[in-house]
Motif scaffolding. Structure first.
Motif, PDB file in Angstrom:
ATOM      1  N   ILE A 157      -6.569   2.019  -7.176  1.00 43.37           N
ATOM      2  CA  ILE A 157      -6.360   3.391  -6.973  1.00 43.37           C
ATOM      3  C   ILE A 157      -7.487   3.943  -6.101  1.00 43.37           C
ATOM      4  CG2 ILE A 157      -6.034   5.685  -7.916  1.00 43.37           C
ATOM      5  CD1 ILE A 157      -4.922   4.644 -10.342  1.00 43.37           C
ATOM      6  N   ALA A 158      -7.261   3.924  -4.748  1.00 46.79           N
ATOM      7  CA  ALA A 158      -8.412   4.548  -3.715  1.00 46.79           C
ATOM      8  C   ALA A 158      -8.229   5.953  -3.425  1.00 46.79           C
ATOM      9  CB  ALA A 158      -8.361   3.615  -2.537  1.00 46.79           C
ATOM     10  N   HIS A 177      -5.658  13.272   2.117  1.00 49.05           N
ATOM     11  CA  HIS A 177      -4.659  14.410   2.944  1.00 49.05           C
ATOM     12  C   HIS A 177      -4.811  14.188   4.178  1.00 49.05           C
ATOM     13  CE1 HIS A 177      -9.048  14.937   3.491  1.00 49.05           C
ATOM     14  NE2 HIS A 177      -8.867  15.924   4.706  1.00 49.05           N
ATOM     15  N   ASN A 178      -5.134  12.780   4.755  1.00 48.88           N
ATOM     16  CA  ASN A 178      -5.415  12.702   6.123  1.00 48.88           C
ATOM     17  C   ASN A 178      -3.975  11.969   6.330  1.00 48.88           C
ATOM     18  OD1 ASN A 178      -5.785  11.672   8.956  1.00 48.88           O
ATOM     19  ND2 ASN A 178      -8.043  11.872   8.171  1.00 48.88           N
ATOM     20  N   MET A 179      -2.887  12.338   7.227  1.00 50.51           N
ATOM     21  CA  MET A 179      -1.965  11.893   7.913  1.00 50.51           C
ATOM     22  C   MET A 179      -2.271  10.784   8.674  1.00 50.51           C
ATOM     23  SD  MET A 179       1.052  12.989   7.127  1.00 50.51           S
ATOM     24  CE  MET A 179       1.754  14.039   6.207  1.00 50.51           C
ATOM     25  N   GLY A 180      -3.317  10.717   9.376  1.00 54.76           N
ATOM     26  CA  GLY A 180      -3.603   9.655  10.365  1.00 54.76           C
ATOM     27  C   GLY A 180      -3.801   8.386   9.525  1.00 54.76           C
ATOM     28  N   VAL A 181      -4.624   8.512   8.283  1.00 53.75           N
ATOM     29  CA  VAL A 181      -4.879   7.487   7.545  1.00 53.75           C
ATOM     30  C   VAL A 181      -3.637   6.929   7.046  1.00 53.75           C
ATOM     31  CG1 VAL A 181      -5.811   7.068   5.239  1.00 53.75           C
ATOM     32  CG2 VAL A 181      -7.252   8.056   6.986  1.00 53.75           C
ATOM     33  N   ILE A 182      -2.715   7.722   6.578  1.00 54.81           N
ATOM     34  CA  ILE A 182      -1.365   7.430   6.043  1.00 54.81           C
ATOM     35  C   ILE A 182      -0.542   6.412   6.983  1.00 54.81           C
ATOM     36  CG2 ILE A 182       0.777   8.298   5.497  1.00 54.81           C
ATOM     37  CD1 ILE A 182      -0.922   8.546   3.131  1.00 54.81           C
ATOM     38  N   SER A 183      -0.821   6.961   8.138  1.00 49.74           N
ATOM     39  CA  SER A 183       0.109   6.539   9.379  1.00 49.74           C
ATOM     40  C   SER A 183      -0.430   4.806   9.778  1.00 49.74           C
ATOM     41  CB  SER A 183       0.220   7.186  10.773  1.00 49.74           C
ATOM     42  OG  SER A 183      -1.022   7.270  11.249  1.00 49.74           O
ATOM     43  N   GLN A 184      -1.659   4.724   9.545  1.00 47.12           N
ATOM     44  CA  GLN A 184      -2.551   3.700   9.896  1.00 47.12           C
ATOM     45  C   GLN A 184      -2.033   2.464   8.983  1.00 47.12           C
ATOM     46  OE1 GLN A 184      -6.796   4.301  10.545  1.00 47.12           O
ATOM     47  NE2 GLN A 184      -6.602   3.741  12.710  1.00 47.12           N
ATOM     48  N   ILE A 185      -2.390   2.398   7.710  1.00 49.62           N
ATOM     49  CA  ILE A 185      -2.313   1.342   6.832  1.00 49.62           C
ATOM     50  C   ILE A 185      -1.282   1.355   5.683  1.00 49.62           C
ATOM     51  CG2 ILE A 185      -4.748   0.687   7.205  1.00 49.62           C
ATOM     52  CD1 ILE A 185      -5.033   1.486   4.122  1.00 49.62           C
ATOM     53  N   THR A 186      -0.383   2.379   5.462  1.00 49.18           N
ATOM     54  CA  THR A 186       0.417   2.413   4.259  1.00 49.18           C
ATOM     55  C   THR A 186       1.758   1.848   4.557  1.00 49.18           C
ATOM     56  OG1 THR A 186       1.166   4.525   4.553  1.00 49.18           O
ATOM     57  CG2 THR A 186      -0.676   4.450   3.037  1.00 49.18           C
ATOM     58  N   ASP A 187       2.313   1.314   3.669  1.00 49.47           N
ATOM     59  CA  ASP A 187       3.911   0.871   3.721  1.00 49.47           C
ATOM     60  C   ASP A 187       4.755   1.896   3.689  1.00 49.47           C
ATOM     61  OD1 ASP A 187       2.818  -1.787   4.566  1.00 49.47           O
ATOM     62  OD2 ASP A 187       2.263  -2.022   2.160  1.00 49.47           O
ATOM     63  N   ARG A 215      -3.036 -10.141  -2.952  1.00 56.21           N
ATOM     64  CA  ARG A 215      -1.718  -9.343  -3.309  1.00 56.21           C
ATOM     65  C   ARG A 215      -1.944  -8.146  -4.280  1.00 56.21           C
ATOM     66  NH1 ARG A 215       2.356  -9.935  -0.543  1.00 56.21           N
ATOM     67  NH2 ARG A 215       3.947 -10.012  -2.204  1.00 56.21           N
ATOM     68  N   VAL A 216      -2.873  -7.305  -4.138  1.00 55.20           N
ATOM     69  CA  VAL A 216      -3.177  -6.300  -4.896  1.00 55.20           C
ATOM     70  C   VAL A 216      -2.348  -5.180  -4.428  1.00 55.20           C
ATOM     71  CG1 VAL A 216      -4.996  -4.696  -5.880  1.00 55.20           C
ATOM     72  CG2 VAL A 216      -5.638  -7.065  -5.136  1.00 55.20           C
ATOM     73  N   ALA A 217      -1.935  -4.408  -5.419  1.00 57.47           N
ATOM     74  CA  ALA A 217      -1.094  -3.266  -4.993  1.00 57.47           C
ATOM     75  C   ALA A 217      -2.048  -1.947  -4.884  1.00 57.47           C
ATOM     76  CB  ALA A 217      -0.230  -2.867  -6.253  1.00 57.47           C
ATOM     77  N   VAL A 218      -2.071  -1.220  -3.859  1.00 57.55           N
ATOM     78  CA  VAL A 218      -3.037  -0.229  -3.623  1.00 57.55           C
ATOM     79  C   VAL A 218      -2.293   1.147  -3.763  1.00 57.55           C
ATOM     80  CG1 VAL A 218      -4.580   1.017  -2.030  1.00 57.55           C
ATOM     81  CG2 VAL A 218      -4.148  -1.650  -2.266  1.00 57.55           C
ATOM     82  N   MET A 219      -2.856   2.092  -4.503  1.00 62.27           N
ATOM     83  CA  MET A 219      -2.357   3.582  -4.259  1.00 62.27           C
ATOM     84  C   MET A 219      -3.196   4.381  -3.439  1.00 62.27           C
ATOM     85  SD  MET A 219      -1.758   6.494  -7.426  1.00 62.27           S
ATOM     86  CE  MET A 219      -0.110   5.795  -7.985  1.00 62.27           C
ATOM     87  N   LEU A 220      -3.055   4.906  -2.274  1.00 57.02           N
ATOM     88  CA  LEU A 220      -3.979   5.240  -1.321  1.00 57.02           C
ATOM     89  C   LEU A 220      -3.730   6.857  -1.526  1.00 57.02           C
ATOM     90  CD1 LEU A 220      -6.302   4.512   0.810  1.00 57.02           C
ATOM     91  CD2 LEU A 220      -4.403   5.147   2.399  1.00 57.02           C
ATOM     92  N   ILE A 221      -4.672   7.622  -1.927  1.00 55.56           N
ATOM     93  CA  ILE A 221      -4.748   9.221  -2.067  1.00 55.56           C
ATOM     94  C   ILE A 221      -5.493   9.755  -0.857  1.00 55.56           C
ATOM     95  CG2 ILE A 221      -4.998  11.098  -3.480  1.00 55.56           C
ATOM     96  CD1 ILE A 221      -4.953   9.064  -5.935  1.00 55.56           C
ATOM     97  N   ILE A 268       0.801  -1.146  -0.021  1.00 58.45           N
ATOM     98  CA  ILE A 268       0.026  -0.054   0.052  1.00 58.45           C
ATOM     99  C   ILE A 268       0.775   1.352   0.175  1.00 58.45           C
ATOM    100  CG2 ILE A 268      -1.836   1.129   1.217  1.00 58.45           C
ATOM    101  CD1 ILE A 268      -2.627  -1.329   2.498  1.00 58.45           C
ATOM    102  N   LEU A 269       0.925   2.187  -0.994  1.00 59.66           N
ATOM    103  CA  LEU A 269       1.554   3.334  -1.267  1.00 59.66           C
ATOM    104  C   LEU A 269       0.598   4.382  -0.829  1.00 59.66           C
ATOM    105  CD1 LEU A 269       4.139   4.733  -2.081  1.00 59.66           C
ATOM    106  CD2 LEU A 269       3.260   4.977  -4.025  1.00 59.66           C
ATOM    107  N   GLY A 270       0.921   5.383  -0.004  1.00 58.42           N
ATOM    108  CA  GLY A 270      -0.054   6.546   0.435  1.00 58.42           C
ATOM    109  C   GLY A 270       0.662   7.511  -0.441  1.00 58.42           C
ATOM    110  N   ILE A 271      -0.337   8.292  -0.992  1.00 59.87           N
ATOM    111  CA  ILE A 271       0.115   9.635  -1.520  1.00 59.87           C
ATOM    112  C   ILE A 271      -0.493  10.818  -0.902  1.00 59.87           C
ATOM    113  CG2 ILE A 271       0.129  11.118  -3.613  1.00 59.87           C
ATOM    114  CD1 ILE A 271       0.312   8.850  -5.275  1.00 59.87           C
ATOM    115  N   VAL A 272       0.226  11.599  -0.035  1.00 51.63           N
ATOM    116  CA  VAL A 272      -0.482  12.627   0.843  1.00 51.63           C
ATOM    117  C   VAL A 272       0.013  13.866   0.216  1.00 51.63           C
ATOM    118  CG1 VAL A 272       1.487  12.819   2.533  1.00 51.63           C
ATOM    119  CG2 VAL A 272      -0.947  13.192   3.204  1.00 51.63           C
TER     120      VAL A 272
END
Lengths: 325, 572
Positions: free
Chosen positions: B181-182, B217-227, B209-215, B40-44
């Protein structure tokens, strides 16, 4: 659904009663049918005798109650001009009007929706530009002028289609149809097109505006992102969402096509109810005018009810109990 | 990546341009990313940073006139031509799926969940309708919808927000894509539901084994699930690395600033930390203070009081008789807001927060019970008294886009209440005051001549605040005033509200579902659940020692963040 339907049905009666009263009252005080029936040389006794025979000497409210009472049994009185039962006269001519109205409604809906979707999806294509410009012309020209223009081109100059009448008709029960003969089809084309022109532009522009809005909605974006086929997105997912306002307008338009085909029927001398109505006004034939208005308002009420039921089928959100989220 | 397999998504030097009459705007510049299977890649970043544009470019769904001007996109090693519309159409769903922000609008309202699932499955796999139906049930089960075979026949409006987002995820996954792409998948959801949805996305990514791009603006969401996380600013990736590393030791100053402005749920600060320098808004506010001096002496007595308020929404039945299966939005709510304090109102959606706001604002009478303003029963008051209370009570709404009349100039928007309530006789007299108000909320005088559409969300919210202040209120209702704004803008607006509240000794009802914000803003807090008050108390007490179990649940749902050590020390 049943409750909803019954509630709508119950509201029909007061509407019909008020219309009956208004139309009866309005025509009661206009013109003098006795004069038309008896002519200039009638004596006062003749007048009184005929008035008593027809019940014109009774108080107004009694005449109205009798009118309603008989109307409920399907007896709308006798035309003071022709001297035949009103219902027979109207039923004789109703098929002509209904056929004309429904055919032009079918033209307007099918072409309007198809062109509306196309102009929304491909705004720069040649056909889109032509239909947008054409729709402006059709919406600005008065209806009778379009009719006269069509007669001039197709009947007089080209001589392809007849300019008046209904052609040959076939009788099926009490219904007469012109749609089973070649001359009938030829005769109906021009009036149907002229009647459809305005409705078509209205539907076209409405569908286009709604479609443009829906295509920008999130659920269409999501449907595209899921890779659904284009045809499914355009003609099912998007089109169904544009239909609620279109059905509203289409319903009202169908009503006015049936009711106000008067102009087109006059231009093309179409033997429908509208023409009968115009002729009746000239002779202040109260029973026919009152009955005509009653039937027209009944058609409006019935169409509105059908439209409400279609909403119900189209939009599941209206089916939720009470509509509270 | 670490393993030998090619990454699912690999972007090299991606640039996206939006050409226009005024020259070309480069929305995304030179972005390079990779996502491995199951990662899971986060884009913030803030709005306008180009996060969503990256996602749209990969799926070929860029809004016109956007176009990819440079760069290469590879999907599991194959180069994809994002300019070929037909190829992209074939790719969407089958290999790349997208989850959008708002589950309320992502589903077609006129089709059942079943129809939408079956159509999607059949668009990608050669299955019969019956087979697709079986598959649809399986997919719904996988996203945790109970009794899927039965619920599947429902319409979207019969699902709750969280259930709809589950259905949306099922729709995105049913075509078995390699990449999802979420785009802000949980922004429109309550905290409790947000946690469940994030967990679900995480599990699905791991299992399938799905790749996820998580877009987001919430830092909390980023910290919770992104690698891993990519921080974007003005179209560029300014920092890319392991989430734990970026959050605890941000290298780029923008990442540091972005982290520092996140409101904190753990300690109370006097002001919200602001990225960059905050504007000084010490302006002449004598005019505003004039009206409040007359009852500034009050002390701790109640300005607004709700007494045993009930609000029932009836369900109309056949032939007009009402209240069969009525819905009770507020159940015996008593609430007292003291003069000069900021009362917070928290709870999930549907808990009755907005109903209270409407009642307190005088817009919607309660079914039973009463509302007192300054000791006066509002809904029973004479017209003159009502007018006086209306002037005293003003509201700042959630959505700065729809709460301003787009056909009025800002000057007219702000002067209207002054003239309507007779505070100033005419426009000539009101104009200098209007300009001072604009200055007080941090806008230039030139703003007066413009229309609302010329402003950003944060600036519009400033205009809303100026409008609310223009009738010289003593009581301000803020209904989620910042939930539509970016974090850094949010901090500025909240500071503005706080400063104004202190200077004008305003009484405030502050409604929010964002608990850290409430903690920072409010003196006291009321917790609502299903129309009932669970807990009222001093903000610090409620946050540190919640007494009600529901409050505890709410607090535990706040996405926790690993904070950079030095930042905690710097701000506290």
């Amino acid at each position: 659904m049943t409750g909803f339907f019954l509630r709508r049905l119950a509201s029909v009666f007061p509407v019909m009663l008020v219309t009956a009263f208004l139309s009866f009252a309005a025509f009661h005080f206009i013109g003098d049918p006795l004069q038309n029936m008896l002519g200039q040389e009638a004596s006062a006794q003749d007048r009184a005798r005929l008035a008593a025979e027809l019940g014109f000497d009774r108080p107004f409210y009694i005449q109205f109650l009798k009118f309603v009472g008989f109307a409920l049994q399907g007896d709308f009185g006798i035309s003071t001009r022709v001297g035949r039962p009103v219902l027979d006269l109207i039923l004789e001519r109703l098929p002509a009007t209904l056929e004309l109205a429904l055919l032009s409604f079918f033209f307007a809906m099918s072409a309007g929706i198809a062109l509306g979707v196309m102009t929304a999806l491909r705004p720069s294509s040649a056909l889109s530009r032509v239909s947008m410009t054409g729709s402006l012309i059709a919406v600005s020209l008065p209806n009778f002028l379009i009719g006269i223009g069509l007669i001039y081109v197709f009947s007089i100059k080209l001589g392809w289609l007849p300019s008046f009448g209904r052609g040959d008709t076939v009788k099926i029960g009490w219904w007469t149809t012109g749609l089973l003969t070649k001359s009938g089809w030829k005769a109906i084309l021009l009036p149907a097109i002229s009647l459809a022109a305005y409705q078509l532009t209205l539907i076209l522009r409405l569908v286009r505006a709604e479609m443009l809005e829906v295509m920008h909605s999130d659920y269409i974006r999501f449907a595209r992102a899921r890779g659904l086929p284009k045809r499914l997105i355009y003609f099912s997912y998007a089109l169904k969402n544009t239909m609620v306002p279109v059905v509203t307008v289409a319903g009202l338009q169908l009503g006015s096509i049936i009711a106000f085909a008067v102009v087109t029927e006059t231009v093309f001398q179409w033997p429908g109810v509208g023409l009968l109505f115009i002729n009746s006004i000239r002779y202040s034939d109260v029973p026919i005018m009152a009955t005509y208005l009653l039937i027209v308002s009944f058609i409006f009420v019935a169409i509105n009810m059908v439209v409400d039921c279609i909403y119900y089928l189209l939009d599941p959100r209206l089916r939720a109990v009470g509509g509270i989220k | 990546m670490t393993s030998g397999r090619p990454p699912v998504l690999s972007i090299r030097g991606l640039c996206v341009d939006f050409p226009s009459r005024h020259g070309t705007l480069r929305a995304v510049r030179d972005v390079s990313l990779e996502i491995a299977p199951g990662e899971i890649l986060g884009i913030v970043g803030e709005s306008g940073a180009g996060k969503s544009t990256v996602g749209a470019a990969i799926t070929g769904l860029l809004q016109a006139p956007g176009q990819i001007s440079a760069g290469e996109v590879r999907l599991s090693g194959d180069i994809i031509d994002t300019r070929d519309a037909n190829a992209m159409q074939a790719l969407r769903g089958r290999r790349i799926s997208t989850i959008f922000q708002d589950p309320l609008t992502s589903l077609n309202p006129l089709f059942t969940i079943e129809r939408q699932l079956v159509d999607t499955i059949r668009a990608h796999r050669a299955l019969s309708r019956a087979e697709a139906r079986v598959e649809a049930v399986r997919q719904l089960e996988a996203v945790g919808i109970p009794e899927p075979a039965q619920r599947m026949t429902n319409w979207p409006h019969e699902f709750s927000g969280g259930m709809r987002q589950r259905a949306v995820i099922a729709l995105a996954l049913c075509s078995q894509p390699e990449l999802i792409i979420a785009d802000e998948p949980t922004t429109a959801l309550d905290v409790t539901v947000q946690a469940q949805i994030l967990k679900l996305i995480q599990n699905l990514a791991r299992e399938r084994r799905v790749a996820v791009m998580l877009i987001t603006h919430n830092m909390g969401v980023i910290s919770q699930i992104t690698d891993r996380v990519a921080v974007m600013k003005s179209g560029e990736v300014v920092e890319l690395g392991k989430t734990s590393t970026v959050l605890s030791r941000p290298c780029h100053e923008y990442s540091q600033a972005l982290l520092s402005v996140v409101p904190r749920g753990d300690v109370k600060l006097s002001r919200f930390p602001v990225a960059g320098s905050a504007r000084n808004i010490d302006a002449a506010m004598k005019w505003l203070l004039e009206s409040n001096s007359q009852h500034g002496s009050g002390g701790a007595d109640a300005l607004v009081e709700l007494r045993r308020v009930n609000r029932v929404f009836g369900v109309p039945r056949l032939f007009g008789s009402v209240t069969h299966g009525a819905f009770k939005a507020l159940d015996n709510v008593s609430l007292c807001i003291r003069r000069g304090e900021v009362m917070g109102l928290v709870g999930e959606s549907g808990s009755g927060k907005s109903t209270i706001a409407k009642i307190v604002a005088g817009l919607n009478p309660p079914s039973t019970g009463e509302l007192l303003f300054n000791g006066e029963d509002v809904y029973a008051a004479r017209f003159e008294v009502r007018q006086h209370i209306r002037r005293q009570t003003q509201m700042v709404f959630q959505d700065p886009y729809s709460s301003l009349n787009s056909h009025m100039r800002v000057a007219d928007i702000i002067m209207e209440p002054m003239i309507h309530f007779g505070l100033e006789k005419n426009r000539q007299l009101a104009e200098p005051l209007m300009l001072e108000l604009l200055n007080a909320v941090g806008l230039e005088a030139s703003a007066a001549r413009r229309y609302p559409h010329a402003f950003s969300g944060g600036q519009r919210q400033r205009i809303s605040i100026a409008r609310a202040l223009a009738s010289r209120p003593s009581f301000l209702i803020c209904d989620e005033p910042t939930s539509a704004l970016d974090v850094s803008i949010q901090a500025q607006i909240l500071n503005l509200l706080k400063d104004l509240q202190e200077k004008l000794s305003l009484t405030m009802l502050f409604i929010s579902h964002d608990l850290p914000v409430v903690r920072q803003m409010c003196d006291r807090v009321t917790v609502l659940q299903k129309g009932q008050v669970c807990e009222i108390g001093e903000a610090d007490d409620v946050f540190n020692h919640p007494r009600h179990r529901y409050t505890e649940t709410l607090l535990s749902m706040i996405p926790s963040m690993h904070r950079p050590v030095e930042l905690i020390q710097a701000t506290s």
